[in-house]
Design a protein around this motif. Sequence first.
Motif, PDB file in Angstrom:
ATOM      1  N   UNK A 196       0.812  -1.226   0.058  1.00 55.43           N
ATOM      2  CA  UNK A 196      -0.132   0.006   0.106  1.00 55.43           C
ATOM      3  C   UNK A 196       0.946   1.320  -0.018  1.00 55.43           C
ATOM      4  N   UNK A 197       1.897   1.115   0.986  1.00 52.31           N
ATOM      5  CA  UNK A 197       2.737   2.391   0.946  1.00 52.31           C
ATOM      6  C   UNK A 197       3.691   2.675  -0.053  1.00 52.31           C
ATOM      7  N   UNK A 198       4.064   1.314  -0.815  1.00 51.44           N
ATOM      8  CA  UNK A 198       5.065   1.066  -1.822  1.00 51.44           C
ATOM      9  C   UNK A 198       6.372   1.483  -1.171  1.00 51.44           C
ATOM     10  N   UNK A 199       6.625   0.923  -0.077  1.00 51.81           N
ATOM     11  CA  UNK A 199       7.893   1.037   0.769  1.00 51.81           C
ATOM     12  C   UNK A 199       8.425  -0.397   1.080  1.00 51.81           C
ATOM     13  N   UNK A 200       9.625  -0.363   1.447  1.00 53.99           N
ATOM     14  CA  UNK A 200      10.121  -1.605   2.021  1.00 53.99           C
ATOM     15  C   UNK A 200       9.891  -1.850   3.164  1.00 53.99           C
ATOM     16  N   UNK A 201       9.370  -3.186   3.494  1.00 55.18           N
ATOM     17  CA  UNK A 201       8.876  -3.550   4.980  1.00 55.18           C
ATOM     18  C   UNK A 201       9.986  -4.507   5.466  1.00 55.18           C
ATOM     19  N   UNK A 202      10.420  -4.546   6.830  1.00 53.81           N
ATOM     20  CA  UNK A 202      11.407  -5.322   7.326  1.00 53.81           C
ATOM     21  C   UNK A 202      10.802  -6.009   8.601  1.00 53.81           C
ATOM     22  N   UNK A 203      10.628  -7.247   8.581  1.00 52.71           N
ATOM     23  CA  UNK A 203      10.166  -7.881   9.912  1.00 52.71           C
ATOM     24  C   UNK A 203      11.218  -7.703  10.998  1.00 52.71           C
ATOM     25  N   UNK A 204      10.942  -7.304  12.189  1.00 52.56           N
ATOM     26  CA  UNK A 204      11.712  -7.329  13.331  1.00 52.56           C
ATOM     27  C   UNK A 204      11.298  -8.149  14.503  1.00 52.56           C
ATOM     28  N   UNK A 205      10.426  -8.793  14.283  1.00 59.48           N
ATOM     29  CA  UNK A 205       9.996 -10.035  15.348  1.00 59.48           C
ATOM     30  C   UNK A 205      11.282 -10.974  15.857  1.00 59.48           C
ATOM     31  N   UNK A 206      11.586 -10.882  16.960  1.00 56.44           N
ATOM     32  CA  UNK A 206      12.538 -11.755  17.479  1.00 56.44           C
ATOM     33  C   UNK A 206      12.548 -12.362  18.577  1.00 56.44           C
ATOM     34  N   UNK A 216      -1.736   5.354   7.977  1.00 53.97           N
ATOM     35  CA  UNK A 216      -2.316   4.097   7.298  1.00 53.97           C
ATOM     36  C   UNK A 216      -1.997   2.699   8.259  1.00 53.97           C
ATOM     37  N   UNK A 217      -0.714   2.875   8.919  1.00 50.66           N
ATOM     38  CA  UNK A 217      -0.595   1.764   9.703  1.00 50.66           C
ATOM     39  C   UNK A 217      -1.418   1.566  10.827  1.00 50.66           C
ATOM     40  N   UNK A 218      -1.788   2.979  11.429  1.00 47.09           N
ATOM     41  CA  UNK A 218      -2.801   2.752  12.524  1.00 47.09           C
ATOM     42  C   UNK A 218      -4.191   2.294  12.381  1.00 47.09           C
ATOM     43  N   UNK A 219      -4.541   2.682  11.002  1.00 45.78           N
ATOM     44  CA  UNK A 219      -5.710   2.227  10.520  1.00 45.78           C
ATOM     45  C   UNK A 219      -5.705   0.844  10.313  1.00 45.78           C
ATOM     46  N   UNK A 220      -4.756   0.228   9.608  1.00 46.30           N
ATOM     47  CA  UNK A 220      -4.734  -1.201   9.388  1.00 46.30           C
ATOM     48  C   UNK A 220      -4.781  -2.015  10.551  1.00 46.30           C
ATOM     49  N   UNK A 221      -4.042  -1.708  11.805  1.00 47.35           N
ATOM     50  CA  UNK A 221      -3.936  -2.282  12.951  1.00 47.35           C
ATOM     51  C   UNK A 221      -5.088  -2.479  13.727  1.00 47.35           C
ATOM     52  N   UNK A 222      -5.958  -1.187  13.670  1.00 42.23           N
ATOM     53  CA  UNK A 222      -7.021  -1.059  14.324  1.00 42.23           C
ATOM     54  C   UNK A 222      -8.416  -2.136  13.309  1.00 42.23           C
ATOM     55  N   UNK A 223      -8.175  -1.998  12.230  1.00 38.94           N
ATOM     56  CA  UNK A 223      -9.087  -2.955  11.371  1.00 38.94           C
ATOM     57  C   UNK A 223      -8.628  -4.576  11.529  1.00 38.94           C
TER      58      UNK A 223
END
Length: 234
Positions: free
Chosen positions: A75-85, A161-168
């Motif tokens: 959606x953002x057309x940006x690189x996303x990196x997982x940081x769960x560890x 946008x991230x806040x909206x998607x998390x709340x959804x």
Amino acid sequence: MEPNFSFNTQSHDYWEIYESIRKYYPIGLERKEGKGIYFKYPGKKKLEDIIVENVHDDQNYQERWVKFTEGIGRELREEIIGTTYGQAPSFSSSIILERNQHKSCRHSKELHFAVSFVGGFFQIYGIDMTTIVEEDDLRGYPSINVVTTSPFLEFREAFELVERRLRERYTGYRIVPFWIGQTVIHGLEVAYLDDKNCTINQALFNNFLGDDKLTRSIRGDRYYGERDWRRAGA
């Protein structure tokens, strides 16, 4: 030094955070190199099981988090990196909004977000980070320079946008304001750190905001998200 966990009980109700932490962490019991009753606390074992189910089971991790965050990246057309560890009690990722490099100095703007396994909580914040890199580019010395704690200037679009998607996706979950997340509970120790008095953020999410100097290097509204916790009529 981080302030102690406290709040105005007339206007806000953050007790759910404290009760969720107490459910999984034996507050006041010292963690001694794998010994003592700290490690026998029933809540600690329950939290370990939750982490194993959601993170160490790769199929669950892909289905419950990776696909969701990849959608945000598209959606953002940006690189996303997982940081769960490791044993950190949350799903987490970061979005790379900007990267610049001048000689041996690399600068990045990143939006970080996490969803807790401890309770119905999430966090979002932006950082400006600089990294001094060696000539061979194999070693780096990173430093967080500024934390952006709310939808503000260049972080606004991605933050909202991230806040909206998390709340959804996580119905009923509430955002933990930066200022409350950086407070400590004395006697709170978490299994994945050596700290004696851990912060709310460390207990709910991870240690990415563990440096107390960050509290003095912020921009935006450090109280953002408080309306989630306001008492009716207050």
